[in-house]
Design an enzyme around this catalytic site. Structure first.
Site, PDB file in Angstrom:
ATOM      1  N   GLY A  57      41.498 -57.195 -28.041  1.00 36.19           N
ATOM      2  CA  GLY A  57      40.716 -57.011 -26.819  1.00 36.19           C
ATOM      3  C   GLY A  57      41.471 -56.192 -25.812  1.00 36.19           C
ATOM      4  O   GLY A  57      42.231 -55.296 -26.161  1.00 36.19           O
ATOM      5  N   ASP A  90      38.952 -59.768 -20.224  1.00 33.94           N
ATOM      6  CA  ASP A  90      38.007 -58.900 -20.921  1.00 33.94           C
ATOM      7  C   ASP A  90      37.923 -59.304 -22.391  1.00 33.94           C
ATOM      8  O   ASP A  90      36.856 -59.317 -22.980  1.00 33.94           O
ATOM      9  CB  ASP A  90      38.442 -57.439 -20.795  1.00 33.94           C
ATOM     10  N   LYS A 103      26.416 -52.307 -22.112  1.00 31.34           N
ATOM     11  CA  LYS A 103      27.428 -51.797 -23.034  1.00 31.34           C
ATOM     12  C   LYS A 103      27.015 -52.006 -24.487  1.00 31.34           C
ATOM     13  O   LYS A 103      27.512 -51.327 -25.386  1.00 31.34           O
ATOM     14  CB  LYS A 103      28.771 -52.469 -22.760  1.00 31.34           C
ATOM     15  N   ALA A 117      42.696 -61.500 -35.499  1.00 35.74           N
ATOM     16  CA  ALA A 117      42.193 -60.374 -36.296  1.00 35.74           C
ATOM     17  C   ALA A 117      43.032 -60.113 -37.545  1.00 35.74           C
ATOM     18  O   ALA A 117      42.497 -59.773 -38.598  1.00 35.74           O
ATOM     19  CB  ALA A 117      42.108 -59.119 -35.431  1.00 35.74           C
TER      20      ALA A 117
END
Length: 122
Positions: A57, A90, A103, A117
């Site tokens: 992120g 965020d 977005k 991830a």
């Protein structure tokens, strides 16, 4: 394959310091961050369709989503990170927040996977 590569955080931290010092050593050296953001946004705006697969992120997520804002949202979106919404980061922002900003398109079916991830992405 003519695939553009951008690094919006290039001037952050130590690398930015080295670029600063190098610019005095080599006065002709130019790093045009404004041109980079134009190219990133234009790439999204001129695309027939866009998709976002964002591993992690922060800054990268922000710039990728913002570029898609310029074209009224991404058509596809997958966020993979450990960010949680409660901390206000965020990274922790869910796809519905990105939809509210334009977005991600309303017609998209975004996915957020709460995971590290490096453990879940091939």
């Amino acid at each position: 394959n003519s695939i553009p590569v951008f690094c919006p955080a290039l001037t952050d931290g130590s690398v930015g310091d080295m670029i600063y010092f190098h610019s005095y050593k080599r006065p002709g050296f130019i790093l045009d961050i404004a041109q980079d953001i134009r190219l990133v946004n234009d790439e999204a705006v001129k695309s027939h369709a866009t998709g976002m697969i964002i591993l992690g992120g922060g800054l990268v997520k922000h710039h990728t989503c913002n570029a898609n804002l310029m074209r009224n949202g991404a058509d596809f979106s997958v966020f993979i990170n450990t960010g949680q919404e409660f901390d206000g980061s965020d990274s922790g922002a869910r796809p519905d927040e990105a939809i509210s900003w334009g977005k991600i398109r309303l017609t998209a079916e975004p996915v957020k996977l709460y995971a590290e991830a490096t453990l879940v992405w091939p």
